[in-house]
Each structure stands twice: as structure tokens, then as C-alpha cells.
Design an enzyme around this catalytic site. Structure first.
Site, PDB file in Angstrom:
ATOM      1  N   ARG A 102       0.811  -1.217   0.000  1.00 26.22           N
ATOM      2  CA  ARG A 102       0.000   0.000   0.000  1.00 26.22           C
ATOM      3  C   ARG A 102       0.843   1.265   0.000  1.00 26.22           C
ATOM      4  O   ARG A 102       0.519   2.237  -0.699  1.00 26.22           O
ATOM      5  CB  ARG A 102      -0.956  -0.015   1.204  1.00 26.22           C
ATOM      6  CG  ARG A 102      -1.871   1.205   1.319  1.00 26.22           C
ATOM      7  CD  ARG A 102      -2.496   1.625   0.017  1.00 26.22           C
ATOM      8  NE  ARG A 102      -3.182   0.549  -0.687  1.00 26.22           N
ATOM      9  CZ  ARG A 102      -3.530   0.616  -1.956  1.00 26.22           C
ATOM     10  NH1 ARG A 102      -3.244   1.679  -2.682  1.00 26.22           N
ATOM     11  NH2 ARG A 102      -4.163  -0.401  -2.528  1.00 26.22           N
ATOM     12  N   LYS A 137       2.850  24.298  -1.381  1.00 30.82           N
ATOM     13  CA  LYS A 137       1.467  23.808  -1.326  1.00 30.82           C
ATOM     14  C   LYS A 137       1.469  22.307  -1.585  1.00 30.82           C
ATOM     15  O   LYS A 137       1.021  21.821  -2.629  1.00 30.82           O
ATOM     16  CB  LYS A 137       0.603  24.558  -2.335  1.00 30.82           C
ATOM     17  CG  LYS A 137       0.466  26.040  -2.010  1.00 30.82           C
ATOM     18  CD  LYS A 137      -0.318  26.774  -3.074  1.00 30.82           C
ATOM     19  CE  LYS A 137      -0.388  28.270  -2.758  1.00 30.82           C
ATOM     20  NZ  LYS A 137      -1.118  29.030  -3.807  1.00 30.82           N
ATOM     21  N   LYS A 169       6.699  37.804   1.682  1.00 31.11           N
ATOM     22  CA  LYS A 169       5.441  37.934   0.969  1.00 31.11           C
ATOM     23  C   LYS A 169       4.647  39.114   1.511  1.00 31.11           C
ATOM     24  O   LYS A 169       5.113  39.853   2.387  1.00 31.11           O
ATOM     25  CB  LYS A 169       4.666  36.624   1.068  1.00 31.11           C
ATOM     26  CG  LYS A 169       5.456  35.425   0.531  1.00 31.11           C
ATOM     27  CD  LYS A 169       4.604  34.187   0.405  1.00 31.11           C
ATOM     28  CE  LYS A 169       3.659  34.310  -0.767  1.00 31.11           C
ATOM     29  NZ  LYS A 169       2.918  33.056  -1.018  1.00 31.11           N
ATOM     30  N   GLU A 202       8.228  39.459  -2.719  1.00 35.75           N
ATOM     31  CA  GLU A 202       7.018  39.497  -3.534  1.00 35.75           C
ATOM     32  C   GLU A 202       6.630  40.937  -3.834  1.00 35.75           C
ATOM     33  O   GLU A 202       6.671  41.806  -2.958  1.00 35.75           O
ATOM     34  CB  GLU A 202       5.885  38.799  -2.800  1.00 35.75           C
ATOM     35  CG  GLU A 202       4.566  38.773  -3.559  1.00 35.75           C
ATOM     36  CD  GLU A 202       3.465  38.097  -2.752  1.00 35.75           C
ATOM     37  OE1 GLU A 202       3.441  36.848  -2.749  1.00 35.75           O
ATOM     38  OE2 GLU A 202       2.655  38.814  -2.132  1.00 35.75           O
ATOM     39  N   ASP A 224       3.497  38.836  -8.332  1.00 35.30           N
ATOM     40  CA  ASP A 224       2.288  38.117  -7.911  1.00 35.30           C
ATOM     41  C   ASP A 224       1.042  38.689  -8.579  1.00 35.30           C
ATOM     42  O   ASP A 224       0.708  39.860  -8.404  1.00 35.30           O
ATOM     43  CB  ASP A 224       2.147  38.203  -6.387  1.00 35.30           C
ATOM     44  CG  ASP A 224       0.994  37.346  -5.879  1.00 35.30           C
ATOM     45  OD1 ASP A 224       0.900  36.181  -6.288  1.00 35.30           O
ATOM     46  OD2 ASP A 224       0.201  37.865  -5.073  1.00 35.30           O
TER      47      ASP A 224
END
Length: 285
Positions: A102, A137, A169, A202, A224
């Protein structure tokens, strides 16, 4: 970026924790009906089309579970596969094969899906100088696998985590009191703590690009959610002062246009957070 030793340590932790989670005090299904002396062989059967990834991971899992298992590979990581292909055979203790099954499938199915999507984006960028990057992410606990898959698919890794690169950021900038203050505080912090980390900043608009360019020592500016027109203007403003990266909602329909604006990198969280697992199975032979 993290070192090879750090990356290997991450993989070891993933495998150890996954086996702990899945096996616990024993694979009682196998223990109940398969003698510990039984030996067998299984094949990794591809039931989909795309780029295979995770052969190397599967070998590590089998080795962790039982160092005496033997793996015969027929397809390498990063190669295209189609329905009916057999990636490898694994032979040895039947109980060990079932214990590892698995985790091998879960890892390879997700890694292959990520490699397939990354490879698709890479092909969309052919003929440009732009490289595709992943992001943070990722699925908690298996980031190393997902970033490994991006590399197998032909993409590049962004920073691995919060500790191997600085990215200032919008929230960092706002909390710090502005772009210049955020940069100055960061550079002082790095010097005081003897840290050699690259700095990405950013920018939300062209005025912020201009402000960032007033500071030295910036590795890359992240544009961005810029329009195509503003991206071209930003790339011209930045010149060779530092590298450029586009990010924010870029998809297969727009990625080529952003690359043609002249940015060095395009980052996409969709490489890892919006994929469908490749259909693979491990079958006894």
C-alpha cells in the site's frame, strides 16, 4: 535548497512513519493466512497513461520492509508509460511484499500524477527560457516525495521549506511596516545569525518592484498576479539586477504567455495540490 543528506533523512522519516501508521503491531491479514516461509513475486502494473515516478521510492520502501526482497525494473523514473506496462517485479517473502504494497502504491500513484502534470507544463514552456517551479502547497508529511516527483517530471524545486530560503510575501511586508523595512530587517537578521540564505521578495504591482530594486542583495522578485503587460514592464525594469518569477493563478492556458514576457521562473501550486492519482496496482504473478 536542502542538502542530499537532509532530503534522504526526510524520505527515511516518511517511510518509517507510513509503515508505523499502516502496519502498527502487524499485518494481521497476511499473518493469519500466509506462512512466514512463503515466497512470491508481484508486478507493478500500469493502468493509466503518463509519466512514471516513484520507482526509486518503491525500492527504498521494499528495502526498509525487507532487505532481502529483490526488485527487477523494466521502466525508469521519468519515462512515459501506457496501460498494460509493467514497471518492475518484486520477489521474496510474500508477507513482506504485502506489508509494503500500500505504501508503494500510494507513493507512486501520487508521484506519477505530479510528474505527469509537471511534464505537461514543461512541454508548454519549450522554446522559452522559463522554468517551472513547485511551491510549498504540498501534502503535509510527504513534501519530499512530491518535490521529488516534480524533478522527475522535468520541473525545478522552489525552496523546500521555511528554513532554506527567505521569501518576503505580502503579510511579512505589511507586518514589518513596508518593503524596505522588511528587507533591511531580514538582512540584519541573516547577518546577526550567520545565515547564508537567498532572499525572494514578492511584489504586488510595478511601484513595489521599483521599491524592491532600491535594495541590494535580492535574489529574485516574485511578480504576484501581474497582468501580461505589467509582467513585461517589470521584467524590463528589473533587467539583470535579479531573477524574476511569475505566480498567482497561472494555468495551462496562460503559462506560455507569461513565459513569453521574459520571466526566469513560473511557480505553480497546482503541480502538487490539484492532481489525480495515476492508476497503478501491484499484482501477484
Amino acid at each position: 535548497m536542502i542538502s542530499e543528506e537532509q532530503f534522504k533523512a526526510e524520505l527515511d522519516l516518511i517511510i518509517k512513519n507510513a509503515i508505523r501508521e499502516d502496519v502498527g503491531d502487524g499485518d494481521h491479514s497476511s499473518l493469519a493466512c500466509i506462512p512466514d516461509t512463503a515466497v512470491g513475486r508481484a508486478k507493478l502494473l500500469v493502468k493509466d497513461k503518463g509519466i512514471i515516478a516513484g520507482i526509486g521510492f518503491a525500492k527504498k520502501v521494499f528495502e526498509y520492509v525487507d532487505g532481502e526482497l529483490e526488485i527487477e525494473t523494466f521502466i525508469k523514473d521519468g519515462e512515459p508509460v501506457e496501460f498494460g506496462d509493467v514497471a518492475f517485479h518484486v520477489s521474496g517473502s510474500s508477507q513482506s511484499i504485502l506489508k509494503a504494497e500500500r505504501l508503494v502504491l500510494n507513493g507512486m500513484q501520487r508521484m506519477s500524477a505530479i510528474a505527469t502534470k509537471t511534464n505537461y507544463f514543461v512541454k508548454l514552456l519549450e522554446g522559452t527560457q522559463t522554468k517551472i517551479l513547485d511551491t510549498r502547497k504540498t501534502t503535509p508529511g510527504i513534501r519530499a516525495l512530491e518535490k521529488w516527483a516534480v524533478k522527475i517530471g522535468g520541473g525545478e524545486n522552489h525552496r523546500f521549506a521555511l528554513y532554506d530560503m527567505v521569501m518576503l510575501k505580502d503579510n511579512h511586508i505589511d507586518f514589518a511596516g513596508g518593503i524596505t523595512k522588511a528587507i533591511e530587517k531580514t538582512q540584519n537578521y541573516l547577518e546577526e545569525n550567520s545565515l547564508d540564505l537567498k532572499i525572494i521578495v514578492e511584489a504586488r504591482n510595478l511601484e513595489e518592484v521599483k521599491t524592491i530594486l532600491k535594495s541590494d542583495g535580492i535574489y529574485r522578485i516574485l511578480l504576484d498576479n501581474f497582468s501580461f503587460e505589467d509582467t513585461r514592464k517589470a521584467v524590463k525594469l528589473i533587467g539583470d539586477r535579479c531573477l524574476t518569477e511569475s505566480s498567482g493563478g497561472i494555468n495551462e492556458e496562460t503559462i506560455r504567455k507569461y513565459a513569453e514576457c521574459g520571466v526566469n521562473f513560473i511557480s505553480s501550486g497546482a503541480l502538487t495540490h490539484s492532481i489525480y492519482n495515476m492508476d497503478l496496482s501491484l499484482k501477484a504473478v
